[in-house]
Motif scaffolding. Structure first.
Motif, mmCIF file in Angstrom:
data_model
loop_
_atom_site.group_PDB
_atom_site.id
_atom_site.type_symbol
_atom_site.label_atom_id
_atom_site.label_comp_id
_atom_site.label_asym_id
_atom_site.label_seq_id
_atom_site.Cartn_x
_atom_site.Cartn_y
_atom_site.Cartn_z
ATOM 1 N N MET A 99 0.848 -1.174 0.000
ATOM 2 C CA MET A 99 0.000 0.000 0.000
ATOM 3 C C MET A 99 0.896 1.240 0.000
ATOM 4 S SD MET A 99 -2.996 1.023 2.763
ATOM 5 C CE MET A 99 -3.855 -0.512 2.565
ATOM 6 N N ASP A 100 0.686 2.125 -0.951
ATOM 7 C CA ASP A 100 1.527 3.317 -1.036
ATOM 8 C C ASP A 100 1.043 4.406 -0.070
ATOM 9 O OD1 ASP A 100 -0.676 4.520 -2.187
ATOM 10 O OD2 ASP A 100 0.161 4.615 -4.178
ATOM 11 N N GLY A 101 1.826 5.466 0.046
ATOM 12 C CA GLY A 101 1.515 6.539 0.980
ATOM 13 C C GLY A 101 0.187 7.219 0.704
ATOM 14 N N LEU A 102 -0.139 7.393 -0.585
ATOM 15 C CA LEU A 102 -1.401 8.040 -0.941
ATOM 16 C C LEU A 102 -2.581 7.171 -0.524
ATOM 17 C CD1 LEU A 102 -2.802 10.417 -2.255
ATOM 18 C CD2 LEU A 102 -2.545 9.280 -4.451
ATOM 19 N N THR A 103 -2.473 5.883 -0.729
ATOM 20 C CA THR A 103 -3.541 4.961 -0.343
ATOM 21 C C THR A 103 -3.720 4.951 1.171
ATOM 22 O OG1 THR A 103 -3.084 3.594 -2.279
ATOM 23 C CG2 THR A 103 -4.360 2.581 -0.515
ATOM 24 N N LYS A 104 -2.632 4.968 1.896
ATOM 25 C CA LYS A 104 -2.711 5.000 3.364
ATOM 26 C C LYS A 104 -3.368 6.297 3.832
ATOM 27 C CE LYS A 104 1.307 2.109 4.264
ATOM 28 N NZ LYS A 104 2.667 2.074 4.819
#
Length: 50
Positions: free
Chosen positions: A1-6
């Motif tokens: 999970m990337d930072g934007l998704t988090k």
């Protein structure tokens, strides 16, 4: 999970649930559908300020 998704998941939990939106279908849609799809085209170029 990337930072934007988090960050998006944190926003969903923090804001939507705090606002009383707890229907799992709505929360799931907010996770799946790009936020641009929820914004009127007139405001597509407007950025949120932090």
């Amino acid at each position: 999970m990337d930072g934007l998704t988090k960050a998006r998941d944190r926003m969903i939990v923090r804001l939507l649930i705090a606002w009383g939106i707890c229907d799992y279908r709505v929360l799931g849609a907010m996770r799946r559908v790009p936020r641009e799809a929820f914004v009127d085209r007139r405001f597509a170029g407007v950025r949120l300020r932090r």
